[in-house]
Structures are given as structure tokens and as C-alpha cells.
Write a protein that holds these residues in place. Structure first.
Motif, PDB file in Angstrom:
ATOM      1  N   PHE A 143      11.797   0.996  -7.767  1.00  0.00           N
ATOM      2  CA  PHE A 143      11.395  -0.408  -7.732  1.00  0.00           C
ATOM      3  C   PHE A 143       9.888  -0.398  -7.547  1.00  0.00           C
ATOM      4  CE2 PHE A 143      11.055  -4.691  -7.382  1.00  0.00           C
ATOM      5  CZ  PHE A 143      11.835  -5.411  -6.499  1.00  0.00           C
ATOM      6  N   ASP A 144       9.157  -0.515  -8.662  1.00  0.00           N
ATOM      7  CA  ASP A 144       7.723  -0.215  -8.662  1.00  0.00           C
ATOM      8  C   ASP A 144       6.908  -1.103  -7.725  1.00  0.00           C
ATOM      9  OD1 ASP A 144       8.028   0.098 -12.234  1.00  0.00           O
ATOM     10  OD2 ASP A 144       8.058   1.710 -10.758  1.00  0.00           O
ATOM     11  N   PHE A 145       7.185  -2.398  -7.736  1.00  0.00           N
ATOM     12  CA  PHE A 145       6.260  -3.313  -7.050  1.00  0.00           C
ATOM     13  C   PHE A 145       7.021  -4.524  -6.520  1.00  0.00           C
ATOM     14  CE2 PHE A 145       2.873  -5.692  -5.694  1.00  0.00           C
ATOM     15  CZ  PHE A 145       2.260  -6.567  -6.574  1.00  0.00           C
ATOM     16  N   LEU A 146       6.989  -4.693  -5.217  1.00  0.00           N
ATOM     17  CA  LEU A 146       7.539  -5.892  -4.577  1.00  0.00           C
ATOM     18  C   LEU A 146       6.378  -6.612  -3.896  1.00  0.00           C
ATOM     19  CD1 LEU A 146       9.942  -7.633  -3.709  1.00  0.00           C
ATOM     20  CD2 LEU A 146      10.216  -6.132  -1.725  1.00  0.00           C
ATOM     21  N   PRO A 147       5.841  -7.665  -4.534  1.00  0.00           N
ATOM     22  CA  PRO A 147       4.657  -8.319  -3.964  1.00  0.00           C
ATOM     23  C   PRO A 147       5.000  -9.213  -2.785  1.00  0.00           C
ATOM     24  CG  PRO A 147       5.314  -9.408  -5.999  1.00  0.00           C
ATOM     25  CD  PRO A 147       6.245  -8.254  -5.813  1.00  0.00           C
ATOM     26  N   ASP A 148       4.016  -9.385  -1.913  1.00  0.00           N
ATOM     27  CA  ASP A 148       4.099 -10.375  -0.831  1.00  0.00           C
ATOM     28  C   ASP A 148       3.491 -11.661  -1.409  1.00  0.00           C
ATOM     29  OD1 ASP A 148       2.455 -10.633   2.460  1.00  0.00           O
ATOM     30  OD2 ASP A 148       3.838 -11.972   1.398  1.00  0.00           O
TER      31      ASP A 148
ATOM     32  N   PRO B 277      -1.289  -7.933  -2.151  1.00  0.00           N
ATOM     33  CA  PRO B 277      -0.506  -7.336  -1.059  1.00  0.00           C
ATOM     34  C   PRO B 277       0.959  -7.181  -1.466  1.00  0.00           C
ATOM     35  CG  PRO B 277      -1.069  -9.627  -0.558  1.00  0.00           C
ATOM     36  CD  PRO B 277      -1.800  -9.279  -1.810  1.00  0.00           C
ATOM     37  N   GLY B 278       1.574  -6.159  -0.884  1.00  0.00           N
ATOM     38  CA  GLY B 278       2.975  -5.923  -1.184  1.00  0.00           C
ATOM     39  C   GLY B 278       3.298  -4.456  -1.043  1.00  0.00           C
ATOM     40  N   ARG B 279       4.466  -4.102  -1.535  1.00  0.00           N
ATOM     41  CA  ARG B 279       4.947  -2.726  -1.452  1.00  0.00           C
ATOM     42  C   ARG B 279       4.945  -2.112  -2.848  1.00  0.00           C
ATOM     43  NH1 ARG B 279      11.135  -2.196  -0.569  1.00  0.00           N
ATOM     44  NH2 ARG B 279      11.043  -2.140  -2.839  1.00  0.00           N
ATOM     45  N   TYR B 280       4.371  -0.921  -2.945  1.00  0.00           N
ATOM     46  CA  TYR B 280       4.302  -0.195  -4.209  1.00  0.00           C
ATOM     47  C   TYR B 280       5.016   1.139  -4.021  1.00  0.00           C
ATOM     48  CZ  TYR B 280       0.510  -3.507  -5.158  1.00  0.00           C
ATOM     49  OH  TYR B 280      -0.240  -4.659  -5.344  1.00  0.00           O
ATOM     50  N   ARG B 281       5.913   1.441  -4.953  1.00  0.00           N
ATOM     51  CA  ARG B 281       6.617   2.723  -4.858  1.00  0.00           C
ATOM     52  C   ARG B 281       6.357   3.526  -6.116  1.00  0.00           C
ATOM     53  NH1 ARG B 281      12.469   1.630  -1.915  1.00  0.00           N
ATOM     54  NH2 ARG B 281      11.553   1.570   0.185  1.00  0.00           N
TER      55      ARG B 281
END
Lengths: 165, 731
Positions: A143-148, B277-281
Motif C-alpha cells: 500500500f504505497d501511500f496513505l495520505p493524512d 504528510p502521511g504514510r509511505y511504504r
């Protein structure tokens, strides 16, 4: 701080701006209105009406669709909530044999299919290749990118995240 | 908010160790470097402040440029594998020259290690002292990076440090060269200097030179590199004295610290401006073969390494780098000391956002890490080998670059997308050179590889390497002076890129004839075996970085040359390489780690790397494909297969011509064809679940997953949840 007209940003993101101008933009202070101009360019290029909240790929954006925020391709295909991995709603072709890998990497160049496979995630709408993973068989889909999104809008852009109405 | 109990005055007086502790407390209590809440000197007179910074920066850059000429090593003179820096008394970097910028924080860590180990008392830190270190478990990237550090005093008071690093191309390890790719413990890594005082009164102890002479195959590199570094540090010392005389000591002390706090703030601001901002995997995979390899330690074994990199960017610009789920340390060279892991972050940051010449330890204070202890990125014992550190950590920071590129793309700074870093295959070696002398040399021409793609243009062609922004492959004639080789070719390899709408940069291969040597033991390092240790984004493919090496043993090259028959200069058709086709002798392809004694008459071909592509390859501008056809970067066949571009060579004009109509037809058909041959990902996931539950995966893959499970229950649970396996699924 600099600011650039829409047509300049359009050419910049398409790789059509002359190098000297591109380099000057890169070396200058960053234009603080870039995000809005960028989204405006992209919004004008799509045939659908949902508001782009955040581009997340070459062809993918998070859009406001009614009360929902979903991932959508430029072609109009909708993948589902942005909080879920859009890849799981895509089409997938896996190169996991010598023959399939040799098509792209002939001779000694190919990887060992028992240790690595090439996963091609394709838009069910337009057939565009949206992402490629190169991971061992059995590796979870990333899941490459989950933005805030809320944080980005409220604390960085300084305005509320749009809601559907 | 905690009550501030530490004061800035505590940074300036008392034992060094206490000052170091005070500095840490002050940051924790205030959230500002050295408690500096206002950049007073900058506000009061910004021009003087900028001028001060420029003086410091040009000082270290000039010191490096001059000192390079003292070295005998092509690694320094040709490739520029060095750096010079200035530090605060408690070991924070203030300015760095260009060069191997990974060392922003390694020398900081070394200085702090010395302070923590009471070097102030024993052996003492006095004017004229010279210290050296290359021990990764003090703080370093790897043993070839030799540091020299000298204290700076003003009227008897320690006011800072000058530091320099030179990358040694021969370290006295088990194989000639620099990176020891066969070792299972540190004991094969060669000459190790563990934070030692090597000189006093600006004079190196005689026994240090003797140690170099007796323990290295080619001592002249180490010896003259040390003199080069000392000269750079002395140059810095002299100029700092001039600057203090002009600005005053109080200004110097305050401004050097403000530069670090300013850099910290600048980094946070840039993160807020340029990213989302956020999560990058972004997982990084590499594979390294040891089993049964001649010369490998008997306890070393094959490894398939998992680095499930996750980056969290917060709204205040803070970045958290998380390697939860990474595999364990091992009895192989494929480990990476902590200082090298965070060092890689610096070399990546300076390419991505902190490229304004202000690079220093400020960014260090804006980032946090989770690098599990006991993992291969943070071993819990100084006895492990880190001979292959670049092989394992470069894929991780290539992955970091992909994550940051996604952040820039989302934010609209598409021109900043850069898929840069990948491993850099190097040939190490030693034996009897063409002068009949025992010698060991590393060939660093990999310093000019291709880079990953950019989103708005192709990657950099043969002018990039992740560890040194000043990429220079060095002149062929110079490498031929130091190594018993004659170049038959150093050419771009056709069809050897990360495919995409924007392709990666080109890469090259070299073909060598071994000349006038009865034995030269060659070893390849800094690459992956059997897998691609890079990737593209947004539809771009990885570049083919699964190592392979072509050899013709006992070739008839000289006889063929005398008869003026064609010789191999390039790979040719990878299914029938030119070396095999054109030379008599025994041809073989070694897949993976290459380690064999070569001699006069042997011919071998070594391939370098490039990184991933950006975007769907069938969106590539056909004119760019046409140019690549003309330049030998791509073949007509692969243009059709990969980019769906139909072209032919016009014999008369000797240029390629694209058939745009056929190209468009092929592309339309391909989009339909993709949808037909693919299937819903969810369907595939269900099928894979059965396979994984039955453990129907290669043993190396099962081992890799099992090791990640052992390192992190959290990672195991996420794995199990994704595939819908039983809660207690184990490997």
C-alpha cells in the motif's frame, strides 16, 4: 516568493518546458501556490466532475465523490475508498516465469522468478499500466501511500478538507 | 512542556562529556538545537551571517580540492571520493565540502564516541593531536572510509574539530581492494583503526606509517591519503583561526550553532513545502549468494533480504524512518552498522531537498528512526562483518527516494521526482600487477552509472552514483596504470534500463583483457544476485540489476588481434554475447557474486547498474525512442516489445524512422491486450493465499519471511491479515 502561470506549470509537469527554465524553477524558492495550480491543471484535463483532493500518481487522484473520498483514474475508473489499497481493485498481470521475464529482460538480465516476480497493476478502464512491483512471490501487495488528508489541508494548506454536500 | 533546566552556558564550560550531555538535554527540553530559539546573529546582520557561512563553506571545499592532489589514489584524484568538514567541540557538523556527503553524521558520531569514552582524559585532546578512525562500530560507513580528525583550539580552548575522509581503494582485507564481500566477521575486513590518536604536534607517529606499510598490498594509497587528509584539516585549522581573528570568538561560537539550528528549521520547512504528510511504504529487496562460492567464509550463506521501509511524514515536517520487519544480522558481509544506516539518509537528503549548501547536522535533529537492534541494519555486536554494507543499504535508500518522489508528485513538484539510487557494482582485486609487484586496487569507475528516471525527463545517463554527487568514472588510461588490465571497451549497454514513459539513465559495461599478470584475484561487490534491487514508480519498471559477468578464460584475443579479426567491445545480443561469438577459449556466465583468480589472456565483461523507470512505457514519446535507437541505447526489437514503437533504420541516412501510425495501433491494441491477459487482483490474492498457506514458495523466500516474522510480531500480524491466513501462521 515566485508564482508561475498555469500554462508554465502545465508544460513543466509534461516535461515540455525548456531545460533552462525548468532548472531556474528548481533552483528558485518554491512557489507556495504550486499545489493549487497543479490541481487546477489536472482538473481541467479530466472529463469527469469530481473534485480532485490529491493527485497520487501519474494517472490516479483522490477525489471527493459525494460524501466519499475515492481513488479515481484519469479515464474515470473508480477504485474505491482512498483508505484502502487501490491495487486490490485493479487488474493484475504477474511475470513469474522465465519466458515472461525474458520478454522485458532478455538473456542473462532476467531475475530469478522463484525469488522475484514482476506485478503489473492495470486500470480496468483504460488499460494503462499504473504501478509495477518487483518483490518475492508471497510478499504482500504494498500500500504505497496513505495520505493524512485532513492534516495536509488544515495544517499545511490552511483550509478545511472539502466535504461532499 | 518540560521545565528548562539546562542552559546554553553549560555547552561552553566543563568536561566535554558533560557538555555533550547538556547539549542533548537542551534539545530535548527546548526542541531547538543548543536551545537556540532565535537566530539572533542572522536577524541582526544577515549579510555578515551569510558571508560567515560562505567563508566556512569555501574553506572546506577549497581544502578538499587542494588536498586531492596530494593523494596517489585514482579513487581520490580521479573519482573524488573524499570530503572535508567542520565540527563543533561536542561533535556536530557545521559545514561540509562536496564529495562523499554520507559522512555528515559519521564523523559526528565518531567525535561523540571519543568524548563519551573519556578521550579528554586519556589519551587527551591537545593542540596538534591527530586522530583517525575507520571502525564502523565506532561510527563509520565501512572500513575503506578512513577518517582523520584534528581538534581546533583558540588560546588553549577547544572550539571545534576539522575532519576529513578519504575512501581507501585497498584496505589489507582478505581480497585486494576495499569492500570485503566474502567475510563472515569483521576480522577479514583489513586494517582497522578504532578511534586512535595517531599523531601529536602535527606529526604522525612512525608506527602508524609502519602499520600501513606492512599491512596493505599498496600502502602508498593509505599513506598519501592520510597526508592529504591531514593537509586538508591543517588548512581548515589555519583558516578558522583567520575567521575567528576577524569575527571574534563569541561570534564564531554562536554563529556555528545558529547554522545548525537554521538547517534544522530549513529542513522542516522544506518538508512542509514539498511533501504531503502521511504514510509511505516501499519495500527494498536484495539477494546475495555465498553458498559454495570459492573464498566465501564457510559459515557465510545465501541471503534474501527484506527491508520493509515505511516513512511517516508529519504535518510539522518531521520524518520518521521505520524499518520494522527488517531481517536479522547474519554471519555474512551483508550487515550495516547504525552509523552507515543514518549516514545514507544524509546522502539522500542532500540530493533531494537539503541541497542549498547548508547541509550539516541540522537535519539529524529533524528526523527519527526505528532501526531494530539485532537487525542487519543495526547489528548488536561489533564482531559482525559489514563488508557488503553498500549492497544492502543502497536498495533501502533507493526505496526512500521512491517514497519521497511520491510525496513530491502528490504535492505538485513533479520536477523534483527522482528515482536515483541503486547499487554500484565494483570490482575489487589483488595479486601480482603488471609491474611484477604485489598489489591490491579497487576499480571505482562505477561512479558514473545511470540514475533512476525523473518524472519529467529520463534519468541521468552515465553521470550519477548515489554516494557521490561528483560522479567521475576516471580515465581508462589511469585505471590501466594501476591494474593489470587493458580495456577492450567501456560502452553503454543496449536495452539495459528501467523501462518507463521516462526511462532510467543509461548504464555501461567494461570489457577487459587481463594483461601481464600471473594471478589477479577478482571479487565483485555492491550488487544484488538473482533479483532486481530497485524499482520504478507509476508504471515504470525496475532496471535489470541481477548481477551477471561474462568470462572467456584462456582467450585467443591476441592472435585474433594480430589477424585483424573483430574483437568484442560490447555485449551485443544478450542471448549470444559478442565475447562468446568472437573469441576462442572457454566462455561462461557467472550469475551473482564473482570471485575468481584471473591471469593474462582471460577476458571478462563487467556490467554496471541503473535504477527504475517512471510511468507507463507505452506512453513514452516515440521521438525519445527514436533518439535512443540512433544512440544505441535501445534495439528496434525492444522498442516494439516495451514501448510499442515501430521503427526501422534508414540505411541511406543512417537514422531511425518511426512509423507513427503503426505505433498508435500497437499501443491501442496493447491496452486492450493488457486487460485481457490480466485478472482481478483480488482473484489472484485468493489464489496466492492457498499457495502461501501451503508454504509453496522457494526456500530462500520462506527463510526471508520467517526471519521478518521473528524480528517483528507486528509485521507478521500484518502479513497474516493481508493474506487472510490463520492467526498463528508461522514459518
Amino acid at each position: 516568493m515566485p508564482t508561475y502561470p498555469k500554462d508554465v506549470i502545465a508544460d513543466l509537469i509534461d516535461g515540455k518546458l525548456p531545460w533552462e527554465q525548468t532548472k531556474r524553477i528548481q533552483s528558485s524558492f518554491k512557489d507556495t501556490d504550486r499545489f493549487d495550480t497543479y490541481v487546477q491543471v489536472l482538473q481541467e484535463r479530466v472529463a469527469w466532475n469530481e473534485r480532485i483532493l490529491l493527485p497520487i500518481g501519474e494517472h490516479l487522484s483522490i477525489v471527493q465523490k459525494g460524501p466519499d473520498r475515492i481513488v479515481k483514474c484519469d479515464c474515470g475508473h473508480e477504485f474505491g475508498p482512498y483508505t484502502e489499497n487501490w491495487k486490490l481493485a485493479a487488474l493484475l498481470f504477474v511475470r513469474d516465469t522465465e519466458e515472461l521475464l525474458q520478454e522485458l529482460y532478455p538473456g542473462s538480465k532476467a531475475c530469478d522468478p522463484s525469488l522475484q516476480e514482476i506485478r503489473e497493476f492495470i486500470c480496468p478502464g483504460c488499460g494503462t499500466l499504473l504501478e509495477v512491483e518487483a518483490v518475492p512471490p508471497g510478499y504482500p501487495v504494498t500500500f504505497d501511500f496513505l495520505p493524512d488528508l485532513e492534516g495536509f489541508y488544515e495544517q499545511i494548506l490552511g483550509r478545511p478538507l472539502p466535504t461532499g454536500s | 512542556m518540560a521545565v528548562t533546566t539546562t542552559t546554553a552556558a553549560q555547552l561552553e564550560a566543563g568536561p566535554l562529556k558533560e557538555r555533550l550531555r547538556a547539549a542533548d538535554r537542551l534539545f530535548e527540553e527546548t526542541g531547538h538545537y543548543s536551545g537556540i530559539k532565535e537566530l539572533q546573529l542572522k536577524s541582526k546582520d544577515p549579510l555578515a551571517y551569510e558571508s560567515f557561512h560562505t567563508r566556512l563553506l569555501s574553506m572546506v571545499i577549497s581544502a578538499r580540492e587542494t588536498s586531492k592532489k596530494i593523494s596517489a589514489s585514482p579513487g581520490i584524484r580521479e573519482v573524488g571520493e573524499s570530503v572535508v568538514a567542520l565540527y563543533t567541540p561536542d561533535g556536530d557538523s557545521v559545514v561540509l565540502s562536496t564529495g562523499i556527503v554520507i559522512h555528515v553524521h559519521t564523523m559526528s558520531r565518531t567525535l561523540k564516541w571519543m568524548i563519551e569514552h573519556d578521550y579528554e582524559d586519556d589519551p587527551g585532546i591537545n593542540p596538534g593531536d591527530i586522530f583517525a578512525n575507520n571502525d564502523p562500530f565506532v561510527a563509520n560507513v565501512h572500513p575503506p572510509d578512513l577518517m582523520t580528525l584534528i581538534p581546533l583550539h583558540w588560546e588553549g580552548e577547544l572550539i571545534g574539530w576539522a575532519g576529513a575522509v578519504c575512501h581507501e581503494i585497498e584496505t589489507g582485507g582478505v581480497v585486494g581492494g576495499a569492500n570485503m564481500g566474502t567475510t563472515a566477521e569483521r576480522f577479514g575486513n583489513g586494517l582497522t583503526v578504532t578511534a586512535e590518536k595517531i599523531g601529536r604536534d602535527d606529526t604522525v607517529n612512525k608506527d602508524y606509517w609502519l602499520r600501513a606499510e606492512y599491512n596493505l598490498r599498496t600502502p602508498i594509497y593509505w599513506i598519501l591519503d592520510t597526508k592529504s587528509m591531514i593537509s586538508a584539516c591543517l588548512d581548515v585549522r589555519e583558516r578558522v583561526g583567520e575567521i575567528i581573528a576577524e569575527y571574534g570568538l563569541d561570534y564564531y561560537k554562536q554563529a556555528t550553532r545558529e547554522l545548525i539550528e537554521e538547517s534544522r528549521r530549513g529542513h522542516l520547512e522544506r518538508m512542509k513545502i514539498m511533501t504531503v504528510p502521511g504514510r509511505y511504504r516501499v519495500p527494498a529487496i536484495s539477494c546475495h549468494l555465498m553458498d559454495g562460492k570459492p573464498g566465501a567464509s564457510a559459515v557465510a550463506h545465501d541471503v534474501l533480504l527484506n527491508a520493509p521501509l515505511e516513512i511517516e511524514i508529519r504535518t510539522d515536517g518531521h520524518m520518521h524512518v521505520n524499518l520494522d520487519g527488517i531481517g536479522p544480522q547474519s554471519w555474512t558481509p551483508f550487515n550495516c552498522a547504525l552509523a552507515a544506516t543514518d549516514g545514507h539518509l544524509f546522502v539522500s537528503l542532500t540530493q533531494f531537498m537539503d541541497y542549498d549548501g547548508r547541509v550539516n547536522d541540522g537535519a539529524w535533529y529533524a528526523v527519527t528512526f526505528n532501526i531494530p537492534t539485532g537487525s542487519w541494519a543495526n547489528p548488536d555486536s561489533p564482531l559482525v562483518s559489514i563488508g557488503g554494507i553498500w549492497s544492502v543499504m543502497m536498495p533501502v535508500f533507493g526505496a526512500w527516494m521512491r517514497a519521497m518522489s511520491r510525496a513530491f508528485l502528490a504535492r505538485g513538484f513533479k520536477e523534483e521526482v527522482f528515482l536515483g539510487m541503486v547499487t554500484t557494482p565494483i570490482f575489487e582485486g589483488g595479486g601480482i600487477n603488471q609491474y611484477g609487484m604485489r598489489s591490491g586496487v579497487q576499480n571505482l569507475e562505477c561512479a558514473a552509472q545511470g540514475s533512476g528516471a525523473r518524472a519529467i525527463m529520463d534519468g541521468i545517463d552515465n553521470a550519477y552514483v548515489g554516494w557521490n554527487p561528483e560522479s567521475d568514472m576516471g580515465n581508462i588510461e589511469i585505471w590501466e596504470q594501476f591494474l593489470p588490465i587493458l580495456y577492450l571497451g567501456r560502452r553503454i549497454v543496449r536495452d539495459h534500463v528501467g523501462w518507463g514513459k521516462q526511462r532510467s539513465g543509461t548504464t555501461m559495461s567494461s570489457i577487459w583483457y587481463m594483461h601481464n599478470t600471473p594471478m589477479w584475484l577478482v571479487m565483485s561487490t555492491i550488487h544484488s544476485d538473482l533479483v532486481f534491487d530497485n524499482a520504478g514508480i507509476c508504471g515504470g519498471y525496475p532496471a535489470p540489476t541481477a548481477k551477471y559477468t561474462n568470462t572467456v578464460s584462456d582467450s585467443d584475443l591476441l592472435e585474433r588481434a594480430q589477424k585483424q579479426l573483430p574483437l568484442p567491445h560490447v555485449e551485443g545480443d544478450p542471448r549470444d554475447p559478442d565475447m562468446k561469438r568472437l573469441l576462442g577459449g572457454t566462455f561462461d556466465v557467472e550469475k551473482g557474486f564473482y570471485h575468481r583468480p584471473l591471469k593474462t589472456g582471460d577476458v571478462w565483461q563487467f556490467f554496471y547498474n541503473t535504477s527504475g523507470g517512471y510511468g507507463d512505457p507505452i506512453e513514452r514519446d516515440p521521438e525519445l525512442v527514436r533518439q535512443d535507437l540512433d544512440n544505441g541505447v535501445q534495439s528496434i526489437g525492444m522498442a516494439r516489445v516495451v514501448n510499442k514503437v515501430v521503427a526501422r533504420l534508414d540505411e541511406e541516412s543512417d537514422v531511425h524512422i518511426v512509423d507513427h501510425e503503426e505505433t498508435e495501433k500497437l499501443r491501442v491494441a496493447e491496452r486492450q491486450g493488457r486487460k485481457r491477459r490480466a485478472r482481478p487482483a483480488s482473484e489472484w490474492v485468493a489464489e496466492q493465499r492457498e499457495r502461501i498457506a501451503g508454504r509453496d514458495l522457494a526456500p530462500r523466500v520462506l527463510r526471508m519471511l520467517g526471519e521478518s516474522f521473528e524480528m517483528s510480531e507486528h509485521w507478521r500480524r500484518e502479513y497474516v491479515e493481508f493474506w487472510g491466513l490463520d492467526d498463528d501462521f508461522a514459518l
